[in-house]
Design a protein around this motif. Sequence first.
Motif, PDB file in Angstrom:
ATOM      1  N   ALA A  23      22.708  15.962  -1.717  1.00  0.00           N
ATOM      2  CA  ALA A  23      22.780  14.770  -2.741  1.00  0.00           C
ATOM      3  C   ALA A  23      21.262  14.786  -3.614  1.00  0.00           C
ATOM      4  CB  ALA A  23      23.537  13.101  -2.068  1.00  0.00           C
ATOM      5  N   SER A  24      21.350  14.530  -4.890  1.00  0.00           N
ATOM      6  CA  SER A  24      20.462  14.244  -5.095  1.00  0.00           C
ATOM      7  C   SER A  24      19.945  13.289  -4.004  1.00  0.00           C
ATOM      8  CB  SER A  24      20.216  13.695  -6.652  1.00  0.00           C
ATOM      9  OG  SER A  24      21.036  12.950  -7.022  1.00  0.00           O
ATOM     10  N   GLY A  25      19.672  11.881  -4.227  1.00  0.00           N
ATOM     11  CA  GLY A  25      19.051  11.175  -3.484  1.00  0.00           C
ATOM     12  C   GLY A  25      18.380  11.643  -2.196  1.00  0.00           C
ATOM     13  N   MET A  26      19.248  11.904  -0.852  1.00  0.00           N
ATOM     14  CA  MET A  26      18.390  12.863   0.096  1.00  0.00           C
ATOM     15  C   MET A  26      17.067  13.515  -0.643  1.00  0.00           C
ATOM     16  SD  MET A  26      20.426  14.859   3.230  1.00  0.00           S
ATOM     17  CE  MET A  26      21.845  13.252   3.424  1.00  0.00           C
ATOM     18  N   LEU A  27      17.699  14.508  -1.053  1.00  0.00           N
ATOM     19  CA  LEU A  27      16.823  15.264  -1.491  1.00  0.00           C
ATOM     20  C   LEU A  27      15.538  14.805  -1.982  1.00  0.00           C
ATOM     21  CD1 LEU A  27      16.795  18.370  -1.345  1.00  0.00           C
ATOM     22  CD2 LEU A  27      17.112  18.637  -3.751  1.00  0.00           C
ATOM     23  N   GLU A  28      16.239  13.884  -2.501  1.00  0.00           N
ATOM     24  CA  GLU A  28      14.773  12.978  -3.251  1.00  0.00           C
ATOM     25  C   GLU A  28      13.655  11.994  -2.017  1.00  0.00           C
ATOM     26  OE1 GLU A  28      15.996   9.884  -6.240  1.00  0.00           O
ATOM     27  OE2 GLU A  28      15.649  11.614  -7.327  1.00  0.00           O
ATOM     28  N   GLU A  29      14.846  11.725  -1.193  1.00  0.00           N
ATOM     29  CA  GLU A  29      13.861  11.238   0.305  1.00  0.00           C
ATOM     30  C   GLU A  29      13.292  12.175   1.193  1.00  0.00           C
ATOM     31  OE1 GLU A  29      15.967   7.691   2.891  1.00  0.00           O
ATOM     32  OE2 GLU A  29      18.023   8.584   1.014  1.00  0.00           O
ATOM     33  N   LEU A  30      13.690  13.296   1.267  1.00  0.00           N
ATOM     34  CA  LEU A  30      12.795  14.467   2.087  1.00  0.00           C
ATOM     35  C   LEU A  30      12.055  14.923   1.139  1.00  0.00           C
ATOM     36  CD1 LEU A  30      16.276  16.671   2.368  1.00  0.00           C
ATOM     37  CD2 LEU A  30      14.862  16.062   4.455  1.00  0.00           C
TER      38      LEU A  30
END
Length: 94
Positions: free
Chosen positions: A48-55
Motif C-alpha cells: 500500500a502507498s502508506g506502507m511504502l511511504e513509511e519504508l
Amino acid sequence: MEKTRRRRKPVSAEAIARLADEDRDVSRFFTNKGRMIGPIQRVNVDLASGMLEELDGAAKELNISRQAVIKTLIRQALDQQYLARRSAASVKRR
C-alpha cells in the motif's frame, strides 16, 4: 624481556584482488569460517502507498536503501518467529 609478536596490519581487499589478478595464491587470507549464502532470488511484493511511504521515510532516516530496510525488517521478523518457536518448544518439554 619477553618477545611479543607484532600484529600484522590486515590486508585490504584491493591488495588481495591484485594478488589474485597476478595469479598468486591468496588462500591464506581466507579462513573458511564463514557461511555460504545461496543464490539471490528476486520477488515482487505489492505494498500500500502508506506502507511504502513509511519504508521510504525509514530508509531516508537511516541513510540506507529501501531494499536494505525491507531485508532488515524481514530478517528481524524471521528471527523473532524462530525465537518464539524455540521458546514454545522448550515450554512444551517441561
